[in-house]
Scaffold this motif. Sequence first.
Motif, short mmCIF file in Angstrom:
data_model
loop_
_atom_site.label_atom_id
_atom_site.label_comp_id
_atom_site.label_asym_id
_atom_site.label_seq_id
_atom_site.Cartn_x
_atom_site.Cartn_y
_atom_site.Cartn_z
N THR A 3 0.84 -1.18 0.00
CA THR A 3 0.00 0.00 0.00
C THR A 3 0.88 1.22 0.00
O THR A 3 1.62 1.46 0.93
CB THR A 3 -0.92 0.02 1.24
OG1 THR A 3 -0.12 -0.09 2.40
CG2 THR A 3 -1.91 -1.12 1.19
N THR A 6 -1.46 5.91 1.24
CA THR A 6 -2.58 6.23 2.10
C THR A 6 -2.16 6.14 3.54
O THR A 6 -1.22 5.45 3.88
CB THR A 6 -3.77 5.29 1.86
OG1 THR A 6 -4.86 5.76 2.63
CG2 THR A 6 -3.46 3.89 2.23
N LEU A 8 -3.62 4.75 6.94
CA LEU A 8 -4.72 3.99 7.52
C LEU A 8 -5.14 4.61 8.84
O LEU A 8 -6.25 4.43 9.30
CB LEU A 8 -4.29 2.54 7.71
CG LEU A 8 -3.89 1.82 6.41
CD1 LEU A 8 -3.52 0.38 6.71
CD2 LEU A 8 -5.01 1.87 5.39
N ILE A 165 -7.98 0.70 -0.64
CA ILE A 165 -7.54 1.37 0.58
C ILE A 165 -8.28 2.71 0.68
O ILE A 165 -8.84 3.19 -0.32
CB ILE A 165 -6.01 1.56 0.59
CG1 ILE A 165 -5.55 2.30 -0.66
CG2 ILE A 165 -5.30 0.22 0.70
CD1 ILE A 165 -4.07 2.58 -0.73
N PRO A 166 -8.31 3.34 1.85
CA PRO A 166 -9.10 4.57 2.01
C PRO A 166 -8.83 5.65 0.97
O PRO A 166 -9.77 6.29 0.49
CB PRO A 166 -8.71 5.03 3.42
CG PRO A 166 -8.44 3.77 4.14
CD PRO A 166 -7.76 2.88 3.14
N ILE A 169 -10.62 4.49 -2.28
CA ILE A 169 -12.06 4.47 -2.06
C ILE A 169 -12.60 5.90 -1.97
O ILE A 169 -13.68 6.21 -2.50
CB ILE A 169 -12.38 3.67 -0.78
CG1 ILE A 169 -11.99 2.20 -0.96
CG2 ILE A 169 -13.86 3.79 -0.42
CD1 ILE A 169 -11.98 1.40 0.32
N ASN A 351 -13.87 3.36 4.33
CA ASN A 351 -13.81 1.96 3.88
C ASN A 351 -15.16 1.48 3.35
O ASN A 351 -15.47 0.29 3.38
CB ASN A 351 -13.35 1.05 5.02
CG ASN A 351 -14.35 1.01 6.18
OD1 ASN A 351 -15.25 1.83 6.26
ND2 ASN A 351 -14.17 0.05 7.07
N TYR A 352 -15.96 2.40 2.84
CA TYR A 352 -17.28 2.07 2.32
C TYR A 352 -17.53 2.86 1.03
O TYR A 352 -16.92 3.91 0.80
CB TYR A 352 -18.37 2.42 3.34
CG TYR A 352 -18.35 3.89 3.76
CD1 TYR A 352 -19.01 4.86 3.00
CD2 TYR A 352 -17.65 4.30 4.88
CE1 TYR A 352 -18.97 6.20 3.35
CE2 TYR A 352 -17.59 5.63 5.24
CZ TYR A 352 -18.26 6.58 4.48
OH TYR A 352 -18.20 7.91 4.83
N VAL A 361 -16.88 -3.19 -1.62
CA VAL A 361 -15.47 -2.92 -1.32
C VAL A 361 -14.82 -4.22 -0.87
O VAL A 361 -15.30 -4.85 0.08
CB VAL A 361 -15.32 -1.86 -0.22
CG1 VAL A 361 -13.85 -1.67 0.13
CG2 VAL A 361 -15.95 -0.55 -0.63
N GLY A 364 -14.24 -4.55 2.80
CA GLY A 364 -14.78 -3.37 3.45
C GLY A 364 -16.22 -3.56 3.88
O GLY A 364 -16.67 -4.67 4.12
N LYS A 365 -16.96 -2.44 3.92
CA LYS A 365 -18.35 -2.46 4.37
C LYS A 365 -19.27 -2.20 3.18
O LYS A 365 -18.91 -1.54 2.24
CB LYS A 365 -18.59 -1.42 5.45
CG LYS A 365 -17.82 -1.70 6.74
CD LYS A 365 -18.14 -0.65 7.77
CE LYS A 365 -17.40 -0.92 9.07
NZ LYS A 365 -17.69 0.09 10.12
#
Length: 365
Positions: A3, A6, A8, A165-166, A169, A351-352, A361, A364-365
């Motif tokens: 990664t 980003t 986290l 990853i955030p 996303i 994360n959605y 995702v 993810g959610k």
Amino acid sequence: MSTRRTALKWTAALAAAAALPAPLAAFAADPVKVGFVYVGPVGEAGWTYAHDLGRRALEAAFPGQVKTTFIERVPEGADAERVIRSLAQDGHQIIFTTSFGYMDATLKVARQFPKVVFQHATGFKTAANMGTYDVRTYEGAYLAGVLAGKMSKSGNLGVVGSHPIPEVIRNINAYTIGARSVNPTATTRVIWVNSWFDPGKERQAALTLIAQGADVLMQNTDSPAVLQAAQEKGVYAFGWDSDMTAFGPKAQLAASEIDWGVWYKKVVGEVMAGTFDAKRQVWYGLKEGAIDLGHLAASLPADAKKLVAERRQGILDGKRPVFAGPLRNQAGKEVVAAGQELADKDKLAMNYYVEGVQGAVPGGK
């Protein structure tokens, strides 16, 4: 999974400060040596190319006062630590490491060389002589989405994603929010290639999205393969991190462009003056001139250009932030209430998917 770009999690403030062990103003007649570590090839477009444009802007801003060195194609991991240490041992007083996967290696070397200034792109770990920096790429993605919503005939959009990853996303969500602000029924489909730079996979993902009906593509990958595929198939796309017009002059609607030089010039200027605070974490955006949607296609209708300009100003003056409420996630749950804006800490942990993004995702959610 590697990664690269980003955080986290971030420590509390985006601007915590700690003075450098010693100013570099005393480097007199000798140019200040500044090193850059790149994860990919410089090439002619994309993430590493944008960093190198920033390096060149730094040299132009301080003619004769700085001497820069860059090392490209440095893998994340043990080899990165070796390269970073080599730059420090070679007398570089400031070192920029431009990939998230360099974070731990940068921190380890920073502790070994307390008089060297280290700056790490997109990470969250700091030391007395090491800070982090990032760009609000989601602002460029949102503006691209506004254009996509305006120019799409089908309302079907596509994104070629790197890693789920955030950061990525966040960009997909911003793109979708921008598009749906123009066309409320627009939808976005995502194909993940699990790589930052893999032209073959990027091209195949783009072709698949086009076959599924997407007529405007965005990417969060580094090569121009997505734009080239769009050019070949007669659909639209965007340059990412830098202008990519040369690779798809009929396909590129605009380019979400990063200007890393804004930060590089500030860091080096303040370090040379002895006023730089090393430990801070910054997240620059449109307001600081670090991101923008540029190189708008001449063929765009006047009302599309006007709309982008209005939305851009809305971000700048705070009247129309990207993640403003009411905002719901893909399941319809409200994540931002009307009249509110998503906090930075929540943007950094996203994360959605928001409403309008199809699929799930990964993890993810």
